[in-house]
Design an enzyme around this catalytic site. Structure first.
Site, short mmCIF file in Angstrom:
data_model
loop_
_atom_site.label_atom_id
_atom_site.label_comp_id
_atom_site.label_asym_id
_atom_site.label_seq_id
_atom_site.Cartn_x
_atom_site.Cartn_y
_atom_site.Cartn_z
CE1 TYR A 32 40.09 20.54 5.15
CE2 TYR A 32 39.15 22.23 6.56
CZ TYR A 32 39.00 21.31 5.55
OH TYR A 32 37.79 21.15 4.95
CE LYS A 150 38.09 19.39 8.53
NZ LYS A 150 37.03 19.63 7.55
CD GLU A 182 31.48 14.39 2.56
OE1 GLU A 182 31.46 14.57 3.79
OE2 GLU A 182 32.49 13.97 1.95
CG LEU A 206 35.49 14.86 7.09
CD1 LEU A 206 36.94 14.52 6.76
CD2 LEU A 206 35.35 16.33 7.39
#
Ligand code: PMP
Length: 286
Positions: A32, A150, A182, A206
C-alpha cells in the site's frame, strides 16, 4: 458517500467489493501507499509511486497501472470527492485466484487487485497535536525482517497503537536489540544539540518518503544530520524527538515512556522542520 477506485472503475464506496479469495484478505499479500493532499494537491506523489514499484518488485508482484495513470486516478479521486486536505490510500494485492493456496497464482490468469480511496481530513496541516507534542511508549519490535516493503501486514503496528492508547500515550516506538527502529507508522528521530539523529535505511525500517524529504530540507537548511542507530536510553536523554510520516508530516515527541524531553513541550528543531516541510511540500505539490 465517497467515490472509490477499484480495478479501473470509479464506484460509490458501498458498491465496491473484493473477492473473499483475494490474497490481500487471506494472506496480507499486498502492498500500500498513503499520499497526503494539501490545497487539493498531492504531496510527494513521485516518491510514493517509486516506493510502490519497489515494494511490488520485492514481492515479485505485477504493477497493474502506469505511473501516469496512477497520477490521473489520484487526481480524479481528489476531484470527485472534493478533497482539500486529507489522504489517498492505495492498495495493490496479488489478486483473487478462485481458491486458497500458499503458492503464488499464475499472474497471467490472476490479475492484481487495485483499490484507492480518499480520506477527508480538514485541518491535517493545522493539527493542534503539533503544538502540544506527542507521548510515545517503547515496545519490542517483533515484526518480520522486510520492513522496507510496505505490506498491508499491519497487525503488530496496530497492536502497538493499542498498547500506547492503553498506556495513555499517542504512539509506540519499537525497539530491537536496544535500538529504536521506528514508530508504528512513522520514522523516529532524536535531536541532540543541533544534530538530527535517525536510523539509517536498511531492511529494518520503512524508507519513509517524508523522511527523505525532511532530511533533504534539513541539510539544505544547514542542519546537521546523522544517520545511525540510537538506543531508547539515548532517546530519553535527547533534547528533542519527533516523527515523520505522510499523514503527520513532522510531529514533535515530548515524552518517551516516563522520560519528559526538555521542557515537555516541542523544542526548536521539530517545529521548524515541520514548517519547512509544509512550505516546501505545498510548493512542490502536483
Ligand atoms: N515507518 C512505518 C512503519 C510506516 O508505516 C510509515 C508510514 N506508512 C512510515 C515509516 C513513514 O513513511 P512515509 O513518510 O512514507 O509515510
Amino acid at each position: 458517500m465517497r467515490t472509490v477506485y477499484l480495478n479501473g472503475d470509479y464506484l460509490p464506496e458501498n458498491e465496491a467489493s473484493v473477492s473473499i479469495f483475494d490474497r490481500g484478505f487471506l494472506m496480507a499479500d499486498g502492498v500500500y501507499e498513503v499520499t497526503s493532499v494539501l490545497d487539493g494537491k498531492l504531496i510527494d506523489f513521485d516518491g510514493h509511486a517509486v516506493r510502490l514499484q519497489r515494494s511490488l518488485g520485492a514481492l515479485d508482484m505485477q504493477n497493474p497501472i502506469s505511473k501516469e495513470d496512477l497520477l490521473e486516478v489520484h487526481r480524479e479521486l481528489v476531484r470527485l470527492n472534493e478533497i482539500e486536505e486529507g489522504m489517498i490510500y492505495l492498495q495493490i494485492t496479488r489478486g483473487a485466484p478462485n481458491d486458497r493456496d500458499f503458492v503464488f497464482p499464475d499472474p497471467d490468469t490472476t490479475k492484481p487487485t487495485i483499490v484507492l480511496f480518499t480520506q477527508n481530513k480538514p485541518g491535517l496541516a493545522d493539527n493542534p497535536a503539533a503544538q502540544k507534542g506527542m507521548k510515545v511508549i517503547s515496545i519490542n519490535d517483533i515484526r518480520w525482517g522486510r520492513r522496507d516493503i510496505k505490506t498491508v501486514q499491519l497487525l503488530y503496528p496496530s497492536m502497538g497503537k493499542m498498547m500506547a492508547k492503553k498506556a495513555g500515550a499517542d504512539d509506540a516506538w519499537m525497539i530491537e536489540d536496544g535500538f529504536v527502529t521506528e514508530g508504528t507508522s512513522n520514522n523516529a528521530y532524536i535531536v541532540k544539540g543541533n544534530k538530527i539523529i535517525t536510523r539509517a535505511l536498511s531492511n529494518d525500517i520503512l524508507h519513509g518518503i517524508t523522511r527523505a524529504a525532511v532530511l533533504r530540507f534539513a541539510r539544505e537548511a544547514q542542519m546537521e544530520v546523522e544517520e545511525r542507530n540510537f538506543t531508547i536510553e539515548e532517546a530519553k536523554e535527547a533534547d528533542e524527538a519527533f516523527i515523520t510520516s505522510a499523514s503527520t508530516f513532522v510531529m514533535p515527541v515530548v515524552q518517551i515512556d516516563d522520560a519528559v524531553l526538555g521542557q515537555g513541550v516541542p523544542g526548536r528543531v521539530a517545529p521548524r522542520l515541520r514548517e519547512i516541510y509544509l512550505d516546501e511540500s505545498r510548493k512542490a505539490a502536483i
